[in-house]
Enzyme design. Structure first.
Site, PDB file in Angstrom:
ATOM      1  N   LYS A  80       0.872  -1.174   0.000  1.00 40.90           N
ATOM      2  CA  LYS A  80       0.000   0.000   0.000  1.00 40.90           C
ATOM      3  C   LYS A  80       0.905   1.219   0.000  1.00 40.90           C
ATOM      4  O   LYS A  80       2.050   1.161   0.442  1.00 40.90           O
ATOM      5  CB  LYS A  80      -0.858  -0.004   1.272  1.00 40.90           C
ATOM      6  N   GLY A 180     -26.466   0.914   1.564  1.00 39.16           N
ATOM      7  CA  GLY A 180     -25.662   1.500   0.495  1.00 39.16           C
ATOM      8  C   GLY A 180     -26.126   1.022  -0.869  1.00 39.16           C
ATOM      9  O   GLY A 180     -26.088  -0.176  -1.165  1.00 39.16           O
TER      10      GLY A 180
HETATM   11  P1  NAD Z   1     -20.015   3.970  -3.628  1.00 39.13           P
HETATM   12  O1  NAD Z   1     -19.493   5.276  -3.177  1.00 39.13           O
HETATM   13  O2  NAD Z   1     -20.393   3.766  -5.049  1.00 39.13           O
HETATM   14  O3  NAD Z   1     -21.308   3.592  -2.748  1.00 39.13           O
HETATM   15  C1  NAD Z   1     -21.408   3.821  -1.389  1.00 39.13           C
HETATM   16  C2  NAD Z   1     -22.841   4.259  -1.112  1.00 39.13           C
HETATM   17  O4  NAD Z   1     -23.008   4.367   0.289  1.00 39.13           O
HETATM   18  C3  NAD Z   1     -23.173   5.641  -1.711  1.00 39.13           C
HETATM   19  O5  NAD Z   1     -24.321   5.536  -2.518  1.00 39.13           O
HETATM   20  C4  NAD Z   1     -23.386   6.512  -0.492  1.00 39.13           C
HETATM   21  O6  NAD Z   1     -24.362   7.514  -0.686  1.00 39.13           O
HETATM   22  C5  NAD Z   1     -23.839   5.485   0.530  1.00 39.13           C
HETATM   23  N1  NAD Z   1     -23.725   5.911   1.917  1.00 39.13           N
HETATM   24  C6  NAD Z   1     -22.803   6.724   2.485  1.00 39.13           C
HETATM   25  N2  NAD Z   1     -23.059   6.914   3.775  1.00 39.13           N
HETATM   26  C7  NAD Z   1     -24.181   6.205   4.049  1.00 39.13           C
HETATM   27  C8  NAD Z   1     -24.967   6.004   5.221  1.00 39.13           C
HETATM   28  N3  NAD Z   1     -24.654   6.573   6.373  1.00 39.13           N
HETATM   29  N4  NAD Z   1     -26.043   5.203   5.132  1.00 39.13           N
HETATM   30  C9  NAD Z   1     -26.396   4.637   3.961  1.00 39.13           C
HETATM   31  N5  NAD Z   1     -25.706   4.798   2.816  1.00 39.13           N
HETATM   32  C10 NAD Z   1     -24.608   5.572   2.862  1.00 39.13           C
HETATM   33  O7  NAD Z   1     -18.939   2.885  -3.155  1.00 39.13           O
HETATM   34  P2  NAD Z   1     -18.825   1.373  -3.614  1.00 39.13           P
HETATM   35  O8  NAD Z   1     -17.789   1.267  -4.671  1.00 39.13           O
HETATM   36  O9  NAD Z   1     -20.163   0.793  -3.838  1.00 39.13           O
HETATM   37  O10 NAD Z   1     -18.188   0.727  -2.304  1.00 39.13           O
HETATM   38  C11 NAD Z   1     -18.996   0.451  -1.167  1.00 39.13           C
HETATM   39  C12 NAD Z   1     -18.133  -0.206  -0.080  1.00 39.13           C
HETATM   40  O11 NAD Z   1     -17.542  -1.400  -0.596  1.00 39.13           O
HETATM   41  C13 NAD Z   1     -16.951   0.650   0.395  1.00 39.13           C
HETATM   42  O12 NAD Z   1     -16.722   0.361   1.757  1.00 39.13           O
HETATM   43  C14 NAD Z   1     -15.797   0.134  -0.433  1.00 39.13           C
HETATM   44  O13 NAD Z   1     -14.561   0.368   0.197  1.00 39.13           O
HETATM   45  C15 NAD Z   1     -16.130  -1.337  -0.469  1.00 39.13           C
HETATM   46  N6  NAD Z   1     -15.519  -2.049  -1.602  1.00 39.13           N
HETATM   47  C16 NAD Z   1     -15.820  -1.703  -2.872  1.00 39.13           C
HETATM   48  C17 NAD Z   1     -15.258  -2.401  -3.929  1.00 39.13           C
HETATM   49  C18 NAD Z   1     -15.614  -2.082  -5.353  1.00 39.13           C
HETATM   50  O14 NAD Z   1     -15.321  -2.902  -6.239  1.00 39.13           O
HETATM   51  N7  NAD Z   1     -16.240  -0.949  -5.638  1.00 39.13           N
HETATM   52  C19 NAD Z   1     -14.359  -3.471  -3.687  1.00 39.13           C
HETATM   53  C20 NAD Z   1     -14.078  -3.817  -2.362  1.00 39.13           C
HETATM   54  C21 NAD Z   1     -14.675  -3.105  -1.326  1.00 39.13           C
END
Ligand code: NAD
Length: 365
Positions: A80, A180
């Site tokens: 990282k 989410g």
């Molecule tokens: P994203 O930003 O597209 O979606 C996150 C969503 O959560 C948003 O729509 C946001 O409005 C919502 N949110 C924020 N605060 C909130 C709350 N208090 N209550 C309800 N909803 C809330 O992100 P993502 O890419 O979908 O990732 C989501 C999670 O998964 C993150 O923790 C990310 O680190 C993890 N993750 C994502 C990936 C990936 O491939 N995108 C891979 C591994 C882990």
């Protein structure tokens, strides 16, 4: 606090402190373990208050990447990088290029990607200076948005967790509360809906909630109410640290299984879930689909193989649940054990191969 004590605590191989007076870059690259392969992990930009805070964070995050790759069965190590600064104010193309040059000095021992504070568009500047980057749009090997693969892995992880806890992996009629409706949450709801699961959805973004309601017939709830929803599965797909003292006592589910990173505020919250009889799918295991997708860029496979491999999260989780039961430990600890075991075995095989090469050399000499 002694810097080497910190580095040695979790057995990091190498930590590089980078400084460029011209661009103002101050970054730290941490390589935790390369037994299984080159250390892959994103570059995070964050306004750390002290260098020590940045160092502790990069050590913790890089160690996590080792475990994630090991459990996912990928030939990758953990690394990282952190850039100290405010991504909104301090991020410039020159600063990113400068970081790229430092990444390049490691000759591929460390491969970088986007992370908090650094987007895919920023990585293009890093890519101007080094080939050791993933998630590049302009690269012919670029694997694109990892979210559908992440969600697909989470979906299979939910099936495995239901198999373990409820005795069946058939999701028809199973109530899943999804926190989410972003990238991962939306695709996950699509997979769940195709199996007939009953979805409750929340997001602070009302438009995103509406889309899931319209597309998949989900029931919406206010963000604060999601912890009180009676369901079989709570699927966190938004924030970290959402399993904490406040939410734990409210949860009315049998399983916690979702895509968000760092779901446990502290380890003791994983112990508490276990004590309450709630099955926890360790976050870095169930959300490894994104890493599996990116790995395709390095070894050259596309989304179909990535999805096939992400479906393997089903079996991986069942193995972890078995270890947890046999050893009488919470599932998040069982996941660490599985990762450590794979690394130990790979290290022993490498040492054996090294000894054999030495013996052949001695004979010839
Ligand atoms: P994203 O930003 O597209 O979606 C996150 C969503 O959560 C948003 O729509 C946001 O409005 C919502 N949110 C924020 N605060 C909130 C709350 N208090 N209550 C309800 N909803 C809330 O992100 P993502 O890419 O979908 O990732 C989501 C999670 O998964 C993150 O923790 C990310 O680190 C993890 N993750 C994502 C990936 C990936 O491939 N995108 C891979 C591994 C882990």
């Amino acid at each position: 606090m002694d810097v080497f004590d910190l580095i040695m605590e979790a057995h990091h191989e190498q930590v590089v402190f980078c400084h460029d007076e011209k661009t103002g870059l101050k970054s730290i690259i941490a390589i935790h373990d390369t037994t299984l392969g080159p250390a892959l992990g994103g570059t995070r930009m964050w306004p750390y208050r002290t260098s020590l805070e940045a160092l502790i964070d990069v050590l913790r995050l890089s160690e996590g990447m080792t475990y994630k790759a090991a459990v996912a069965g990928l030939d990758l190590g953990g690394g990282k990088a952190v850039i100290i600064g405010d991504a909104k104010k301090d991020k410039t193309p020159d600063l990113l290029r400068s970081h790229g040059r430092f990444v390049d000095t490691l000759g591929g021992r460390y491969i970088t990607a986007e992370d908090v504070g650094i987007g895919v568009e920023d990585m293009e500047y890093v890519y101007e200076e080094t080939r050791h980057v993933t998630g590049i749009r302009s690269s012919p090997r670029g694997s694109g948005d990892p979210s559908p693969v992440t969600a697909y892995g989470v979906y299979h992880g939910i099936r495995a967790s239901c198999k373990r806890k409820l005795g069946s992996d058939d999701l028809a009629g199973v109530r899943v509360a999804v926190q989410g409706a972003g990238h991962v949450g939306y695709y996950l709801c699509a997979d769940l809906a195709s199996e007939g699961a009953e979805i409750t959805i929340t997001d602070i973004d009302k438009e995103r909630v509406r889309r899931v309601v319209d597309d998949f017939g989900a029931t919406p709830v206010e963000p604060e109410r999601i912890y009180d929803v009676e369901c079989e599965v709570f699927a966190p797909c938004a924030l970290g640290a959402i399993i904490n003292d406040n939410t734990l006592r409210r949860l009315k589910c049998s399983v916690v299984a979702g895509g968000a990173n760092n779901q446990l505020q502290e380890d003791r919250h994983g112990d508490a879930l276990d004590a309450r009889g709630i099955l926890y799918a360790p976050d870095y295991v169930i959300n490894a689909g994104g890493l599996i997708n990116v790995y395709g860029e390095i070894v050259g496979y596309g989304i179909d193989i990535a999805k096939e491999r992400a479906a393997g999260i089903y079996e991986t989780l069942l193995s972890i649940y078995r270890i947890a039961e046999e050893e009488g430990i919470p599932t998040y600890r069982a996941a660490d054990q599985l990762a450590q075991q794979r690394i130990r075995e790979a290290r022993a095989a490498k040492e054996r191969a090294g000894r054999e090469t030495d013996a052949v050399g001695a004979e010839r000499g």
